[in-house]
Write a protein that holds these residues in place. Structure first.
Motif, PDB file in Angstrom:
ATOM      1  N   LEU A 151      47.186 -81.896 -19.706  1.00 33.13           N
ATOM      2  CA  LEU A 151      48.391 -82.239 -20.459  1.00 33.13           C
ATOM      3  C   LEU A 151      49.101 -83.466 -19.895  1.00 33.13           C
ATOM      4  O   LEU A 151      50.039 -83.981 -20.508  1.00 33.13           O
ATOM      5  CB  LEU A 151      49.364 -81.054 -20.461  1.00 33.13           C
ATOM      6  N   MET A 152      48.667 -83.896 -18.699  1.00 34.00           N
ATOM      7  CA  MET A 152      49.302 -85.030 -18.001  1.00 34.00           C
ATOM      8  C   MET A 152      50.797 -84.761 -17.798  1.00 34.00           C
ATOM      9  O   MET A 152      51.660 -85.606 -18.062  1.00 34.00           O
ATOM     10  CB  MET A 152      49.072 -86.334 -18.766  1.00 34.00           C
ATOM     11  N   CYS A 153      51.103 -83.546 -17.344  1.00 33.15           N
ATOM     12  CA  CYS A 153      52.482 -83.170 -17.067  1.00 33.15           C
ATOM     13  C   CYS A 153      52.600 -82.731 -15.614  1.00 33.15           C
ATOM     14  O   CYS A 153      51.591 -82.553 -14.914  1.00 33.15           O
ATOM     15  CB  CYS A 153      52.921 -82.030 -17.992  1.00 33.15           C
ATOM     16  N   ALA A 197      58.147 -74.263 -19.111  1.00 36.16           N
ATOM     17  CA  ALA A 197      59.190 -73.850 -18.172  1.00 36.16           C
ATOM     18  C   ALA A 197      60.559 -74.406 -18.534  1.00 36.16           C
ATOM     19  O   ALA A 197      61.379 -74.683 -17.650  1.00 36.16           O
ATOM     20  CB  ALA A 197      58.804 -74.279 -16.757  1.00 36.16           C
ATOM     21  N   TYR A 198      60.816 -74.580 -19.822  1.00 34.51           N
ATOM     22  CA  TYR A 198      62.095 -75.110 -20.294  1.00 34.51           C
ATOM     23  C   TYR A 198      62.545 -74.313 -21.514  1.00 34.51           C
ATOM     24  O   TYR A 198      61.710 -73.944 -22.353  1.00 34.51           O
ATOM     25  CB  TYR A 198      61.973 -76.591 -20.672  1.00 34.51           C
ATOM     26  N   PRO A 199      63.846 -74.039 -21.627  1.00 34.00           N
ATOM     27  CA  PRO A 199      64.347 -73.295 -22.790  1.00 34.00           C
ATOM     28  C   PRO A 199      63.955 -73.968 -24.102  1.00 34.00           C
ATOM     29  O   PRO A 199      64.088 -75.180 -24.255  1.00 34.00           O
ATOM     30  CB  PRO A 199      65.873 -73.322 -22.597  1.00 34.00           C
ATOM     31  N   GLY A 200      63.431 -73.173 -25.024  1.00 33.43           N
ATOM     32  CA  GLY A 200      63.018 -73.699 -26.318  1.00 33.43           C
ATOM     33  C   GLY A 200      61.621 -74.266 -26.350  1.00 33.43           C
ATOM     34  O   GLY A 200      61.047 -74.461 -27.423  1.00 33.43           O
ATOM     35  N   GLY A 201      61.048 -74.549 -25.175  1.00 33.67           N
ATOM     36  CA  GLY A 201      59.709 -75.143 -25.101  1.00 33.67           C
ATOM     37  C   GLY A 201      59.744 -76.642 -25.310  1.00 33.67           C
ATOM     38  O   GLY A 201      60.665 -77.188 -25.920  1.00 33.67           O
ATOM     39  N   ILE A 202      58.735 -77.320 -24.778  1.00 34.15           N
ATOM     40  CA  ILE A 202      58.667 -78.784 -24.909  1.00 34.15           C
ATOM     41  C   ILE A 202      57.325 -79.234 -25.496  1.00 34.15           C
ATOM     42  O   ILE A 202      56.916 -80.376 -25.338  1.00 34.15           O
ATOM     43  CB  ILE A 202      58.913 -79.480 -23.550  1.00 34.15           C
ATOM     44  N   GLY A 203      56.623 -78.324 -26.169  1.00 35.12           N
ATOM     45  CA  GLY A 203      55.413 -78.706 -26.879  1.00 35.12           C
ATOM     46  C   GLY A 203      54.134 -78.680 -26.077  1.00 35.12           C
ATOM     47  O   GLY A 203      53.159 -79.350 -26.454  1.00 35.12           O
ATOM     48  N   LEU A 204      54.073 -77.907 -24.996  1.00 32.37           N
ATOM     49  CA  LEU A 204      52.863 -77.864 -24.171  1.00 32.37           C
ATOM     50  C   LEU A 204      51.923 -76.716 -24.549  1.00 32.37           C
ATOM     51  O   LEU A 204      50.717 -76.793 -24.313  1.00 32.37           O
ATOM     52  CB  LEU A 204      53.236 -77.733 -22.686  1.00 32.37           C
ATOM     53  N   SER A 205      52.445 -75.658 -25.109  1.00 31.34           N
ATOM     54  CA  SER A 205      51.659 -74.446 -25.335  1.00 31.34           C
ATOM     55  C   SER A 205      50.631 -74.587 -26.455  1.00 31.34           C
ATOM     56  O   SER A 205      49.485 -74.157 -26.317  1.00 31.34           O
ATOM     57  CB  SER A 205      52.600 -73.275 -25.643  1.00 31.34           C
ATOM     58  N   GLU A 206      51.018 -75.173 -27.570  1.00 39.00           N
ATOM     59  CA  GLU A 206      50.082 -75.300 -28.688  1.00 39.00           C
ATOM     60  C   GLU A 206      48.867 -76.160 -28.334  1.00 39.00           C
ATOM     61  O   GLU A 206      47.735 -75.778 -28.658  1.00 39.00           O
ATOM     62  CB  GLU A 206      50.789 -75.859 -29.926  1.00 39.00           C
ATOM     63  N   PRO A 207      49.032 -77.320 -27.653  1.00 38.17           N
ATOM     64  CA  PRO A 207      47.846 -78.087 -27.248  1.00 38.17           C
ATOM     65  C   PRO A 207      46.897 -77.285 -26.352  1.00 38.17           C
ATOM     66  O   PRO A 207      45.683 -77.420 -26.467  1.00 38.17           O
ATOM     67  CB  PRO A 207      48.437 -79.287 -26.502  1.00 38.17           C
ATOM     68  N   LEU A 208      47.434 -76.443 -25.474  1.00 35.82           N
ATOM     69  CA  LEU A 208      46.587 -75.622 -24.615  1.00 35.82           C
ATOM     70  C   LEU A 208      45.771 -74.637 -25.452  1.00 35.82           C
ATOM     71  O   LEU A 208      44.598 -74.379 -25.160  1.00 35.82           O
ATOM     72  CB  LEU A 208      47.440 -74.852 -23.596  1.00 35.82           C
ATOM     73  N   ALA A 266      37.703 -84.224 -23.623  1.00 37.65           N
ATOM     74  CA  ALA A 266      39.140 -84.244 -23.358  1.00 37.65           C
ATOM     75  C   ALA A 266      39.824 -85.142 -24.369  1.00 37.65           C
ATOM     76  O   ALA A 266      39.207 -86.053 -24.910  1.00 37.65           O
ATOM     77  CB  ALA A 266      39.396 -84.749 -21.933  1.00 37.65           C
ATOM     78  N   PRO A 267      41.111 -84.888 -24.657  1.00 38.10           N
ATOM     79  CA  PRO A 267      41.829 -85.705 -25.619  1.00 38.10           C
ATOM     80  C   PRO A 267      41.765 -87.173 -25.240  1.00 38.10           C
ATOM     81  O   PRO A 267      41.950 -87.544 -24.086  1.00 38.10           O
ATOM     82  CB  PRO A 267      43.263 -85.179 -25.516  1.00 38.10           C
ATOM     83  N   GLY A 268      41.488 -88.027 -26.214  1.00 37.99           N
ATOM     84  CA  GLY A 268      41.464 -89.468 -25.960  1.00 37.99           C
ATOM     85  C   GLY A 268      40.085 -89.995 -25.651  1.00 37.99           C
ATOM     86  O   GLY A 268      39.893 -91.192 -25.509  1.00 37.99           O
TER      87      GLY A 268
END
Length: 269
Positions: A151-153, A197-208, A266-268
């Motif tokens: 995810l490059m996070c 790990a942030y309230p509301g989510g930051i868009g990491l779960s669906e890509p996983l 992998a993506p890209g």
């Protein structure tokens, strides 16, 4: 520090890093939002120990995966409480101490990706109940590492825990078949959660969720390719914390998870 991170970064006796300088937290006044610190120079850092419960609110998508197992992603409620901390030595990452804490419970609505392992998969593992638990803990450690890379996070952007296959779960799989805590005949289906790990989510779960096969394949490559014998911080975590057979058990689980799946690029790429 931000409010949601305070309990894990500036809890009493924590080593807080700021501007390459270390500070020892003398006291945390959570109600007044203040942490009192003292500048120090020590050869270790601290890592909070959290007890976590995950309650699924809504599954946006779910698919049967290999194993048998089920992968899914959706909305969850995460309740966590810091119950202690570890002192980790620089460079060697040895555990050189620990302590107990009793801090307020924190609750957060976020998004998560999870994989539930079916009974057939768990029963097929040639390990004891304790060794299976160690294998799951080591596998989750490695999954979090690889997920952060794909995810490059930052690794801190993801939370990770092991729970049951039902709507509510804890970070410690206590109800394995044959244990005193488990009612006779009840089976615990372990679920591996990776959540934003942030309230509301930051868009990491669906890509996983969509790169599940790639995540499983790369995680197996990481563990199998590590030169250590029984586990280390580079793969499944320190052997002294994850157990003697954690690496072997984690690979056995991954072999079953990757059976019949092909890892996409992998993506890209």
């Amino acid at each position: 520090v931000d409010f949601s991170s305070a309990l894990t970064t500036v809890h009493p006796k924590a080593i807080y890093m700021h501007g390459a300088q270390q500070y020892h937290v003398e006291r945390l006044d959570f109600e007044q939002r203040k942490a009192y610190v003292r500048q120090v120079d020590v050869d270790y850092f601290t890592q909070a120990i959290r007890y976590t419960q995950v309650r699924r609110l809504k599954a946006e998508a779910a698919d049967a995966a290999a194993g048998p197992s089920v992968k899914a992603h959706g909305d969850v409620q995460v309740r966590s409480q810091v119950v202690g901390f570890k002192k980790i030595k620089f460079y060697t990452l040895e555990n050189v101490g620990s302590g107990k804490l009793e801090l307020p419970e924190n609750e957060m609505h976020t998004t998560a990706y999870w994989v539930t392992l079916g009974r057939e998969l768990v029963d097929a593992l040639p390990f004891t109940i304790s060794e299976r638990q160690n294998g799951l803990s080591g596998l989750l450690y490695a999954l979090e590492s690889v997920a952060s890379l794909l995810l490059m996070c930052d690794r801190m952007d993801l939370g990770a825990t092991i729970g049951e296959g039902a709507a509510e779960a804890s970070d410690t799989p206590a109800e394995w078949p044959g244990t005193p805590e488990s009612p006779e005949g009840e089976f615990f289906e372990p679920t591996l959660y990776l959540y934003d790990a942030y309230p509301g989510g930051i868009g990491l779960s669906e890509p996983l969720f969509h790169m599940h096969a790639l995540l499983v394949g790369r995680t197996r490559e990481l563990i199998a390719g590590c030169q250590c014998e029984k586990g280390c911080p580079s793969c499944v975590g320190p052997a002294g914390e994850t157990g003697e057979h954690a690496k072997e058990a984690a690979l056995a689980i991954l072999d079953r998870l990757s059976a019949g799946t092909s890892s996409p690029e992998a993506p890209g790429k």
